[in-house]
Scaffold this active site. Structure first.
Site, short mmCIF file in Angstrom:
data_model
loop_
_atom_site.label_atom_id
_atom_site.label_comp_id
_atom_site.label_asym_id
_atom_site.label_seq_id
_atom_site.Cartn_x
_atom_site.Cartn_y
_atom_site.Cartn_z
N HIS A 9 55.44 43.54 41.73
CA HIS A 9 54.26 43.30 42.74
C HIS A 9 53.90 44.51 43.62
O HIS A 9 53.07 44.63 44.26
CB HIS A 9 54.55 42.24 43.72
CG HIS A 9 54.54 41.06 43.18
ND1 HIS A 9 54.61 39.83 43.88
CD2 HIS A 9 54.72 40.57 41.88
CE1 HIS A 9 54.82 38.64 42.93
NE2 HIS A 9 55.04 38.92 42.02
N HIS B 108 58.97 33.35 35.91
CA HIS B 108 58.49 32.11 36.78
C HIS B 108 57.33 31.31 35.93
O HIS B 108 57.03 30.26 36.37
CB HIS B 108 57.57 32.45 38.29
CG HIS B 108 58.27 33.00 39.36
ND1 HIS B 108 59.72 32.12 39.70
CD2 HIS B 108 58.65 34.07 39.85
CE1 HIS B 108 60.43 32.86 40.56
NE2 HIS B 108 59.57 34.17 40.56
N HIS C 100 55.96 42.27 37.62
CA HIS C 100 57.05 41.62 38.07
C HIS C 100 57.33 42.16 39.50
O HIS C 100 57.46 41.27 40.52
CB HIS C 100 58.34 41.67 37.33
CG HIS C 100 59.61 40.99 37.69
ND1 HIS C 100 59.65 39.79 38.14
CD2 HIS C 100 60.66 41.63 38.30
CE1 HIS C 100 60.73 39.41 38.67
NE2 HIS C 100 61.30 40.76 38.92
N HIS D 126 57.25 42.52 31.61
CA HIS D 126 57.67 42.01 32.67
C HIS D 126 59.05 42.15 33.04
O HIS D 126 59.82 41.52 32.68
CB HIS D 126 57.32 40.43 32.97
CG HIS D 126 57.38 39.65 34.13
ND1 HIS D 126 56.27 39.73 34.78
CD2 HIS D 126 58.18 39.00 34.82
CE1 HIS D 126 56.39 39.07 36.08
NE2 HIS D 126 57.49 38.48 35.86
#
Length: 269
Positions: free
Chosen positions: A177, A68, A175, A150
């Site tokens: 979470h 992102h 990544h 990530h």
């Protein structure tokens, strides 16, 4: 040197937890350098200049990214004005860099940001990029090296550990979470598959559950949004590096109800 890493900062709630705790944590634990993943910092998608300045003001020295990174166009200006990385295995034409070297507590610290392949945007080979970049850092005399990997797949993260253990100080995944319970030091390298998010903890990966539940029930995608109110968490790994080795490490989970849980990394024989 004592280095800390904070997982994916998700929206204003994640930034609020940094504001509430990071300066005290730096002082209490005598942290020399803080790295944090920014890619969800601005309402869950990318990062604005305003939020970058905010995060720096709370005590973050370097920020790493992910898939992102590019969601806010203004991020490209930040590469020249802030200590901000993007995954190093993106082609060089996109601008920025995924590797920087800092002077910390009398030693050099290399920070490397990489992105995996499974379910991710197209990039160059993360493993070949990691190997060549680490070799280049060693040639430059940089022994202490931290990697934010990530990636979606746990197998990719574990494979990166197998490739680089003994040649870098730490590899911590971001990544998903979702925090994992495998913080360890193997062959002098600290490893954690995923540190987990800093932000809302009582929904779905820091986002309001309505849209993901609709998608799982109907197959129709919707817009992910961060709830206005939620229960919050800050997740931070604290590591001691010297001469390229991680000598000790632990993780703190700090909740907004004042609870705190410490997990020490185990050392493999």
């Amino acid at each position: 040197m004592r280095v800390a890493f904070i997982g994916d900062i998700v929206g204003s709630h994640g930034r609020d937890m940094l504001k509430a705790h990071l300066k005290n944590l730096r002082a209490e634990h005598k942290i020399d350098f803080v790295i944090a993943n920014y890619e969800n910092a601005s309402h869950g998608f990318g990062m604005t200049v305003k939020n970058a300045n905010e995060i720096v003001s709370y005590g973050v020295d370097c920020m790493s990214g992910g898939n992102h990174t590019w969601d806010k166009k203004e991020v490209t200006t930040l590469f020249d004005t802030h200590e901000i990385l993007r995954p190093h295995n993106y082609p060089s034409e996109v601008g920025g860099t995924g590797c920087r070297v800092y002077e910390v507590a009398g030693e050099k610290l290399g920070v490397l940001n990489l992105m995996g392949h499974y379910s991710m945007p197209y990039t160059d080979n993360a493993f070949r990029c990691a190997k060549s970049t680490v070799e280049s850092l060693h040639v430059q005399g940089v022994k202490n090296i931290f990697i934010d990997f990530h990636a979606e797949a746990t197998s990719e993260k574990r494979a990166m550990m197998m490739l680089l253990q003994g040649s870098v100080s730490a590899i911590i995944g971001t990544h998903t979470h979702v925090s994992t319970d495998d913080f360890q030091i193997s062959n002098n390298t600290a490893y954690l598959t995923d540190i987990g998010l800093s932000g809302c903890r009582d929904n779905v990966i820091g986002m309001d559950e309505a849209s993901p539940l609709k998608q799982f029930l109907t197959g129709i995608k919707g817009h992910f949004d961060i709830p206005k109110k939620c229960k919050k968490i800050l997740q931070i790994a604290i590591m001691d590096f010297s001469d390229g080795k991680c000598e000790s490490a632990f993780k703190l989970k700090i909740f907004d109800d004042e609870r705190a849980i410490r997990t020490d990394a185990w050392v493999e024989d």
